[in-house]
Design an enzyme around this catalytic site. Structure first.
Site, PDB file in Angstrom:
ATOM      1  N   GLU A 158      -0.300  -5.283  -2.607  1.00 43.86           N
ATOM      2  CA  GLU A 158      -1.743  -5.075  -2.544  1.00 43.86           C
ATOM      3  C   GLU A 158      -2.209  -4.039  -3.551  1.00 43.86           C
ATOM      4  O   GLU A 158      -1.477  -3.115  -3.894  1.00 43.86           O
ATOM      5  CB  GLU A 158      -2.117  -4.533  -1.164  1.00 43.86           C
ATOM      6  CG  GLU A 158      -1.788  -5.480  -0.067  1.00 43.86           C
ATOM      7  CD  GLU A 158      -2.032  -4.851   1.292  1.00 43.86           C
ATOM      8  OE1 GLU A 158      -1.420  -5.325   2.240  1.00 43.86           O
ATOM      9  OE2 GLU A 158      -2.812  -3.892   1.379  1.00 43.86           O
ATOM     10  N   CYS A 200      -6.119   1.848  -6.343  1.00 47.91           N
ATOM     11  CA  CYS A 200      -4.916   2.260  -5.622  1.00 47.91           C
ATOM     12  C   CYS A 200      -3.875   1.162  -5.811  1.00 47.91           C
ATOM     13  O   CYS A 200      -4.135   0.000  -5.489  1.00 47.91           O
ATOM     14  CB  CYS A 200      -5.317   2.425  -4.156  1.00 47.91           C
ATOM     15  SG  CYS A 200      -3.955   2.776  -3.080  1.00 47.91           S
ATOM     16  N   CYS A 210       8.377  -0.872   1.825  1.00 42.02           N
ATOM     17  CA  CYS A 210       8.817   0.515   1.624  1.00 42.02           C
ATOM     18  C   CYS A 210       9.939   0.818   2.607  1.00 42.02           C
ATOM     19  O   CYS A 210       9.885   0.419   3.765  1.00 42.02           O
ATOM     20  CB  CYS A 210       7.656   1.481   1.858  1.00 42.02           C
ATOM     21  SG  CYS A 210       8.101   3.210   1.566  1.00 42.02           S
ATOM     22  N   CYS A 226       7.527   5.219   7.562  1.00 42.40           N
ATOM     23  CA  CYS A 226       6.636   6.103   8.334  1.00 42.40           C
ATOM     24  C   CYS A 226       5.958   5.240   9.404  1.00 42.40           C
ATOM     25  O   CYS A 226       5.395   4.185   9.086  1.00 42.40           O
ATOM     26  CB  CYS A 226       5.588   6.727   7.424  1.00 42.40           C
ATOM     27  SG  CYS A 226       6.297   7.601   6.013  1.00 42.40           S
ATOM     28  N   CYS A 269       2.261   3.801   9.182  1.00 42.85           N
ATOM     29  CA  CYS A 269       1.912   3.100   7.946  1.00 42.85           C
ATOM     30  C   CYS A 269       2.286   1.628   8.046  1.00 42.85           C
ATOM     31  O   CYS A 269       3.406   1.285   8.444  1.00 42.85           O
ATOM     32  CB  CYS A 269       2.659   3.754   6.782  1.00 42.85           C
ATOM     33  SG  CYS A 269       2.602   2.810   5.262  1.00 42.85           S
ATOM     34  N   CYS A 277      -2.447   1.501   3.342  1.00 43.68           N
ATOM     35  CA  CYS A 277      -1.478   0.791   2.520  1.00 43.68           C
ATOM     36  C   CYS A 277      -0.690  -0.262   3.286  1.00 43.68           C
ATOM     37  O   CYS A 277      -0.142  -0.005   4.334  1.00 43.68           O
ATOM     38  CB  CYS A 277      -0.576   1.776   1.769  1.00 43.68           C
ATOM     39  SG  CYS A 277       0.584   2.741   2.705  1.00 43.68           S
TER      40      CYS A 277
END
Ligand code: SAH
Ligand code: SF4
Length: 399
Positions: free
Chosen positions: A103, A122, A129, A133, A136, A353
């Site tokens: 994205e 962004c 990832c 976290c 997220c 994100c």
């Protein structure tokens, strides 16, 4: 846990935007062509509206064909847009050649009495990832793969082209989309070099921000290289037991090491570090938290951004109430630290994100969500009691 689909083979031809002038010159020389052709190609890649090599009329047809068989003009397909904030936030979902989804989010800030209009993009540096976290949406997806420099740069070209049709220009770029940029640092540095290069994108270092969850060796490497961009550190908590839960990488590089590396970076480069704190109601917004953060950052060259958490499915958490965020900010300001409370953009389209990609990956089973929420409740409660997590690093973080 939904996973990124990685169907088919990886990108076969390198993306043309990832090529430097000297690489292209070498490519032309090998074919007995003059080096000035490289300049023509770079102009077409970075300065024209051409949507394929066929549109590049400065090059002879045979040369266009040879280039097209060696390089991909675009490595991302921008298949889906979602608008929010009355059209001021535009989220793009991009498909890569191997089917992975990433994205980028374009945010328009109109001019005010004291400042010019800004158009901030962004961008993503990885598909998924590994840091995981829990607040997220990208962390929820898990790790797919590192992006190539061209795949990062093509997010920028796509946004710049869209803006140009509206008579606008991209003014700022932030690496705050999917992925941990410092775990793909070589490609990120290539990307930044292309963005900085007046012969390619030509955006000044002051207009680029790279955000990290705290990869200490990466920060140290950046310090040795000298200032390339503004460094943002996702702090979220100033106490290790809580940060172990919110940023699992903290179990490898705890707060003291992250902040020491960030301070050295600020001292060596003379540039302020931006500390990001996602404000999660009842989790990291207590007086004890602001007290610990004030203590930790006292006297450092820093700017703190407090960002109300964007709601993400599969977590039990929501944003801290605004009065709580304001009180937190006040405590830090009393220490002389500049603090900005950021209004989050594009909440209704999930602009945090990875949210759109997570939605498209499909919802995990209800029982799995319930288990995950219960685990987070338990681990954050334990952290608030000061107990450190016994969990290890997430799989895939082997830096
Ligand atoms: N991996 C890097 C950069 C990408 S994340 C990092 O973590 O710094 C960019 C920023 O978005 C981080 O500061 C992250 O904490 C924040 N973020 C992630 N999920 C969010 C959410 N649900 N609400 C608000 N901010 C979020
Ligand atoms: Fe990765 Fe950053 Fe999301 Fe953490 S906040 S999971 S480091 S993208």
């Amino acid at each position: 846990m939904p996973t990124l689909e990685l169907a088919g083979s990886p990108v076969q031809r390198p993306g043309i935007s990832g090529q430097t002038a000297s690489q292209l010159e070498a490519w032309f020389r090998e074919r007995g062509e003059p080096a000035f052709r490289a300049r023509q190609v770079l102009d077409a890649v970075w300065r024209s509206e051409a949507s394929s090599l066929d549109d590049v009329s400065t090059l002879p047809a045979a040369m266009r064909e040879a280039l097209a068989s060696a390089f991909a003009w675009d490595t991302i397909d921008t298949s889906e847009f979602v608008l929010a904030d009355g059209g001021r936030t535009e989220k793009a979902l991009h498909r890569l050649a191997d089917g992975a989804a990433i994205e980028s989010v374009l945010m328009h800030y109109p001019a005010g009495s004291d400042r010019r209009e800004r158009n901030t993009l962004c961008i993503s540096s990885q598909a998924g990832c590994a840091v995981a976290c829990p607040f997220c949406a990208t962390g929820e997806l898990g790790f797919g793969r590192d992006l190539q420099a061209a795949e990062i740069l093509d997010q920028v070209r796509s946004a710049a082209r869209r803006l140009a049709t509206r008579g606008r220009r991209l003014t700022n770029i932030v690496f705050m989309g999917m992925g941990e940029p410092l775990l793909n640092l070589d490609r990120v540095l290539e990307t930044v070099a292309a963005l900085n290069d007046p012969g390619r994108f030509g955006l000044g270092a002051r207009h680029i921000t790279v955000s990290t969850s705290g990869v200490v060796p990466g920060i140290r490497r950046l310090t040795a290289l000298g200032p390339q961009f503004t460094l943002a550190v996702s702090l979220h908590a100033a106490r290790d037991p809580l940060r172990d839960v919110l940023v699992p990488l903290n179990r490898r590089w705890p707060i003291a090491e992250v902040v020491a590396a960030a301070k050295d970076h600020a001292t060596a480069t003379g540039r302020r570090i931006s500390y990001e704190v996602t404000m999660i109601g009842g989790v990291n917004d207590t007086n004890a938290d602001s007290e610990a953060m004030a203590e930790l950052l006292r006297g450092t060259l820093a700017h703190v951004n407090l960002i109300p958490m964007n709601p993400v499915a599969h977590t039990p958490w929501t944003a801290s109430p605004m009065p709580v965020i304001e009180r937190f900010a006040e405590r830090l300001r009393r220490e002389g630290l500049p603090v900005t409370i950021r209004r989050n953009r594009g909440q209704e389209v999930g602009a945090a994100c990875g949210q759109l990609a997570a939605d498209r990956a499909g919802a995990p089973p209800v029982a799995a969500v319930a288990r995950r929420r219960a685990r987070l409740e338990a681990s954050s409660a334990a952290a608030l009691r000061g107990e450190r997590s016994a969990e290890g690093l997430p799989a895939g973080v082997d830096a």
